[in-house]
Design a protein around this motif. Structure first.
Motif, PDB file in Angstrom:
ATOM      1  N   LEU A 150       0.836  -1.200   0.000  1.00  0.00           N
ATOM      2  CA  LEU A 150       0.000   0.000   0.000  1.00  0.00           C
ATOM      3  C   LEU A 150       0.874   1.254   0.000  1.00  0.00           C
ATOM      4  O   LEU A 150       0.627   2.215  -0.724  1.00  0.00           O
ATOM      5  CB  LEU A 150      -0.933  -0.006   1.212  1.00  0.00           C
ATOM      6  CG  LEU A 150      -1.865   1.198   1.343  1.00  0.00           C
ATOM      7  CD1 LEU A 150      -2.771   1.320   0.130  1.00  0.00           C
ATOM      8  CD2 LEU A 150      -2.721   1.090   2.606  1.00  0.00           C
TER       9      LEU A 150
ATOM     10  N   ALA B 278       2.003   1.718  -3.418  1.00  0.00           N
ATOM     11  CA  ALA B 278       0.924   2.160  -4.309  1.00  0.00           C
ATOM     12  C   ALA B 278       0.647   3.647  -4.121  1.00  0.00           C
ATOM     13  O   ALA B 278       0.396   4.370  -5.077  1.00  0.00           O
ATOM     14  CB  ALA B 278      -0.345   1.354  -4.045  1.00  0.00           C
TER      15      ALA B 278
ATOM     16  N   HIS C 244      -5.219  -3.687  -6.873  1.00  0.00           N
ATOM     17  CA  HIS C 244      -4.111  -4.493  -6.373  1.00  0.00           C
ATOM     18  C   HIS C 244      -3.706  -5.530  -7.416  1.00  0.00           C
ATOM     19  O   HIS C 244      -4.574  -6.150  -8.038  1.00  0.00           O
ATOM     20  CB  HIS C 244      -4.546  -5.176  -5.068  1.00  0.00           C
ATOM     21  CG  HIS C 244      -3.436  -5.878  -4.366  1.00  0.00           C
ATOM     22  ND1 HIS C 244      -3.027  -7.141  -4.718  1.00  0.00           N
ATOM     23  CD2 HIS C 244      -2.636  -5.486  -3.337  1.00  0.00           C
ATOM     24  CE1 HIS C 244      -2.031  -7.497  -3.920  1.00  0.00           C
ATOM     25  NE2 HIS C 244      -1.782  -6.514  -3.086  1.00  0.00           N
TER      26      HIS C 244
ATOM     27  N   GLN D  73      -0.632   4.859  -7.622  1.00  0.00           N
ATOM     28  CA  GLN D  73      -1.382   3.751  -8.202  1.00  0.00           C
ATOM     29  C   GLN D  73      -2.793   3.634  -7.630  1.00  0.00           C
ATOM     30  O   GLN D  73      -3.534   2.739  -7.994  1.00  0.00           O
ATOM     31  CB  GLN D  73      -0.629   2.433  -7.994  1.00  0.00           C
ATOM     32  CG  GLN D  73       0.564   2.307  -8.913  1.00  0.00           C
ATOM     33  CD  GLN D  73       1.517   1.224  -8.450  1.00  0.00           C
ATOM     34  OE1 GLN D  73       1.457   0.765  -7.310  1.00  0.00           O
ATOM     35  NE2 GLN D  73       2.399   0.818  -9.344  1.00  0.00           N
ATOM     36  N   LEU D  74      -3.136   4.516  -6.715  1.00  0.00           N
ATOM     37  CA  LEU D  74      -4.511   4.464  -6.205  1.00  0.00           C
ATOM     38  C   LEU D  74      -5.417   5.161  -7.212  1.00  0.00           C
ATOM     39  O   LEU D  74      -5.036   6.154  -7.813  1.00  0.00           O
ATOM     40  CB  LEU D  74      -4.604   5.167  -4.857  1.00  0.00           C
ATOM     41  CG  LEU D  74      -3.873   4.504  -3.709  1.00  0.00           C
ATOM     42  CD1 LEU D  74      -4.170   5.230  -2.411  1.00  0.00           C
ATOM     43  CD2 LEU D  74      -4.271   3.032  -3.592  1.00  0.00           C
TER      44      LEU D  74
ATOM     45  N   LEU E 142      -2.268   8.969   1.846  1.00  0.00           N
ATOM     46  CA  LEU E 142      -3.334   8.440   1.002  1.00  0.00           C
ATOM     47  C   LEU E 142      -4.270   9.571   0.584  1.00  0.00           C
ATOM     48  O   LEU E 142      -4.660   9.692  -0.575  1.00  0.00           O
ATOM     49  CB  LEU E 142      -4.082   7.351   1.771  1.00  0.00           C
ATOM     50  CG  LEU E 142      -5.217   6.631   1.044  1.00  0.00           C
ATOM     51  CD1 LEU E 142      -5.272   5.171   1.491  1.00  0.00           C
ATOM     52  CD2 LEU E 142      -6.573   7.271   1.282  1.00  0.00           C
TER      53      LEU E 142
ATOM     54  N   TRP F 248      -8.214   0.745  -4.747  1.00  0.00           N
ATOM     55  CA  TRP F 248      -6.841   0.263  -4.940  1.00  0.00           C
ATOM     56  C   TRP F 248      -6.879  -0.918  -5.893  1.00  0.00           C
ATOM     57  O   TRP F 248      -7.459  -1.948  -5.566  1.00  0.00           O
ATOM     58  CB  TRP F 248      -6.249  -0.136  -3.593  1.00  0.00           C
ATOM     59  CG  TRP F 248      -4.844  -0.660  -3.668  1.00  0.00           C
ATOM     60  CD1 TRP F 248      -3.976  -0.603  -4.727  1.00  0.00           C
ATOM     61  CD2 TRP F 248      -4.130  -1.332  -2.623  1.00  0.00           C
ATOM     62  NE1 TRP F 248      -2.779  -1.166  -4.413  1.00  0.00           N
ATOM     63  CE2 TRP F 248      -2.844  -1.625  -3.114  1.00  0.00           C
ATOM     64  CE3 TRP F 248      -4.457  -1.689  -1.313  1.00  0.00           C
ATOM     65  CZ2 TRP F 248      -1.881  -2.289  -2.349  1.00  0.00           C
ATOM     66  CZ3 TRP F 248      -3.504  -2.343  -0.562  1.00  0.00           C
ATOM     67  CH2 TRP F 248      -2.223  -2.640  -1.072  1.00  0.00           C
TER      68      TRP F 248
END
Ligand code: C2E
Ligand code: CA
Ligand code: CA
Length: 608
Positions: free
Chosen positions: A360, A363, A395, A368-369, A419, A393
């Motif tokens: 996470l 990411a 994944h 990448q979120l 985030l 997300w």
């Protein structure tokens, strides 16, 4: 006395009582006793009583009667509409009944023979009590001599009626709070405690001396069963497994919780010897492996178990859970239907929360979120007002994850501020992209985590992002949950003001689920309030939820705030909410959250 002075004196006395800490925390009976006594002594009347409408408004039942010299009485008395139609009619019009001479007043005359004359009452002042905007009861003041009720008298009686109504609202609220507490601590499918509840227990037990073992039990291949035979069968299996675990007799067995779709955690006290645990886990595996009868078929399932021991495998509950889960994944990799005790080599490579956490982190860093969007529409005409940005997300192996799968993790890893900024970047990027394609999106509603609001630098950071994308604060409405405003500090107030000064809107999210500090709301620059989905769900059939929603609508109106209802799925909900004056609606009825590309297509389609 000067009527103004009188007026002020009454209200000061009432405020003094209501703001008294002991009063606020007291029982309902004591509150009503205090209010009726206060009323009687201030206005110098002989009797004060509180009545509630029953049987759809055809009866009144008393809850409390205070009589000078006799004190408080809680035995119910009844009045029927049949016997006193004129009085009921006056009350239903929700009017104050101020009868100088009750024995001659057409509204109260019918009480003469059986009530006014035997009790010696001459004057009555009755003020209606409203709950959730509807007439629900009445407070009655009675004097032994004819009396002209002054404006100050009437105003005090109404203020006391309002206070009683607030007491009712507050009670309804704390009841729904308790129900919510159940929802947050129990799993609805199996009735077992959930992860929250297990965490509480672990927190407690790690403060004691005795060692214990934590078993993470995961069913094998439940996904294949769900896909192949349907969710219903999957749920039945989970229910049956829960039953078997519940009925296992094991020495030291403590709490069992369902912590995920097909995952259970069991706590076992004192029995932490390794060979004992191997024996024990094997017997659990055997119990679960026994075939189960589902309708007309026999099904056998297997499970994998991971075990961690306190304190050897971790000092705190989160580490213990992580390690038990890691050991479970290890067991799965060894082939299904096995158990595995945690050891240090597992923590290195297991597909555990640890791993998810570092993924996470990656990411977030690598942008990448993704963000999906859900419309918020105007109730009166369905016009698109805002789009709520909801993080996703994507994944690499688990697929598209909703926030429920990773927000807790992000919170415990301290990743929420990062985030939040990643979401802002993504949302700004999307806004720009839409602009470049010649489309103007409405305001975006952005969820801010409490952690973000603790950082006084937030406005500065936002400004930087706006500048990078050529945008400004007007493009955004920020949603924050009620618990944030619980800590009503100077810093927070300052921060909220800065957001508003930058042109953004502010909304309270999930309203009704926290301990609302309405008094404080008044001083904070919130323009909108979102009624939590849990209250909307059973509308309009659930009476309590209707009442709560109505009082939220009433309170919002009083504070000059607009109201959004979340989670609107059905036409009935939509109709009811619109009729009650709810301003905005959001929910699957209008659209699920959709990816940006899809959003653009619908906007184009609607425009064309
Ligand atoms: P929320 O702010 O209350 O967002 C609304 C949630 O309700 C969304 O779930 C949405 O998909 C769901 N929902 C909307 N309409 C309906 C409906 O008609 N029926 C049902 N059953 N559900 C509906 P989602 O996207 O899974 O988000 C869950 C929560 O995660 C959000 O609740 C919010 O608290 C949090 N969250 C989402 N994005 C962010 C973010 O960027 N930052 C932060 N801090 N929290 C976020
Ligand atoms: Ca929200
Ligand atoms: Ca919400």
């Amino acid at each position: 006395m000067d009527p103004n002075q009188q007026f002020i004196e009454y209200h000061q006395a009432l405020m003094k009582l209501c703001h008294d800490k002991a009063f606020i925390q007291d029982t309902r009976r004591n509150k009503l006793s205090a209010l009726t006594s206060l009323c009687a002594s201030l206005l110098n009347v002989g009797r004060v009583s509180v009545w509630w409408l029953q049987s759809g408004g055809d009866d009144l039942e008393s809850e409390i009667l205070y009589q000078l010299g006799e004190g408080h009485n809680f035995d119910p008395n009844y009045l029927t509409r049949l016997g006193n139609p004129a009085y009921f009619d006056a009350l239903m019009k929700a009017r104050i009944i101020d009868a100088r001479n009750a024995r001659q007043d057409p509204r109260t005359q019918a009480f003469n023979d059986h009530y006014l004359i035997p009790t010696g009452i001459h004057a009555m002042l009755d003020a209606p009590i409203f709950d959730a905007g509807q007439l629900s009861g009445v407070i009655c003041l009675e004097a032994l001599e004819p009396r002209d009720w002054s404006l100050a008298d009437i105003s005090l009686a109404t203020a006391i009626a309002d206070t009683i109504s607030l007491i009712n609202t507050h009670e309804a609220w704390s009841q729904s709070q308790q129900q919510l507490d159940y929802v947050t601590h129990f799993d609805s499918l199996t009735g077992l405690p959930n992860l929250n509840s297990m965490r509480d227990r672990l927190h407690h037990i790690t403060r004691q001396e005795a060692p214990f073992a934590l078993l993470w039990i995961d069913l094998d291949r439940i996904k294949a069963i769900n896909d192949g035979m349907g969710q219903m069968i999957g749920n039945q299996i989970i229910g049956e497994v829960a039953n078997r675990l519940r009925h296992l007799s094991i020495p030291g067995k403590d709490k069992i919780a369902r912590v995920g779709g097909d995952e259970f955690v069991m706590l076992i006290r004192r029995q932490t010897d390794e060979s004992h645990l191997r024996h024990l886990t094997q017997s659990i595996l055997n119990t679960l492996a026994a075939p189960m009868q589902l309708h007309d078929q026999l099904l056998a399932i297997t499970a994998s178990i991971g075990v961690s021991i306190w304190p050897a495998d971790g000092q705190d509950s989160d580490t213990l859970l992580k390690h038990a889960e890691a050991a479970m994944y290890h067991a799965k990799e060894q082939g299904r239907g096995q158990a595995q005790l945690f050891n240090r080599s597992i923590s290195a490579d297991a597909r555990s929360r640890f791993q998810l956490e570092s993924q996470l982190r990656e990411a977030i860093r690598n942008q990448q979120l993704d963000v999906h969007y859900q419309p918020i529409v105007r109730a009166s005409d369905g016009h698109l007002m805002q789009l709520e940005a909801l993080v996703r997300w994507n994944h690499p192996t688990h697929g598209l994850l909703p926030p429920i799968r990773f927000l807790d993790l992000a919170r415990s890893a301290g990743l929420l501020p990062d985030l939040g900024m990643a979401v802002m970047h993504r949302a700004c990027h999307h806004l720009r992209q839409a602009q470049q394609a010649g489309m103007n999106l409405p305001q975006l509603a952005i969820n801010l985590a409490p952690e973000q609001l603790l950082d006084p630098l937030l406005p500065e950071q936002l400004k930087e992002v706006y500048e990078a994308y050529g945008l400004n604060g007007e493009c955004f409405d920020f949603e924050v949950t009620e618990d944030v405003i619980k800590a009503d500090t100077e810093i927070l107030r300052n921060l909220l003001k800065q957001l508003v000064d930058m042109g953004s809107g502010l909304s309270i999210d999930d309203f009704g689920t926290g301990y609302s500090s309405l008094a404080r709301l008044k001083h904070l620059p919130f323009a909108k309030l979102k009624i939590d989905r849990s209250f909307v769900k059973e509308l309009p059939s659930d009476r309590d939820d209707c009442a709560i929603t109505l009082s939220i609508l009433g309170l919002a109106r009083g504070l000059g705030m607009a109201v959004v209802a979340e989670g609107v799925e059905t036409e009935d909900q939509e109709r009811w909410l619109t009729e009650q004056g709810c301003d905005f609606l959001q929910g699957y009825r209008y659209s699920r959250p959709v990816p940006f590309d899809q959003l653009l297509m619908t906007v184009i389609k609607d425009a064309g």
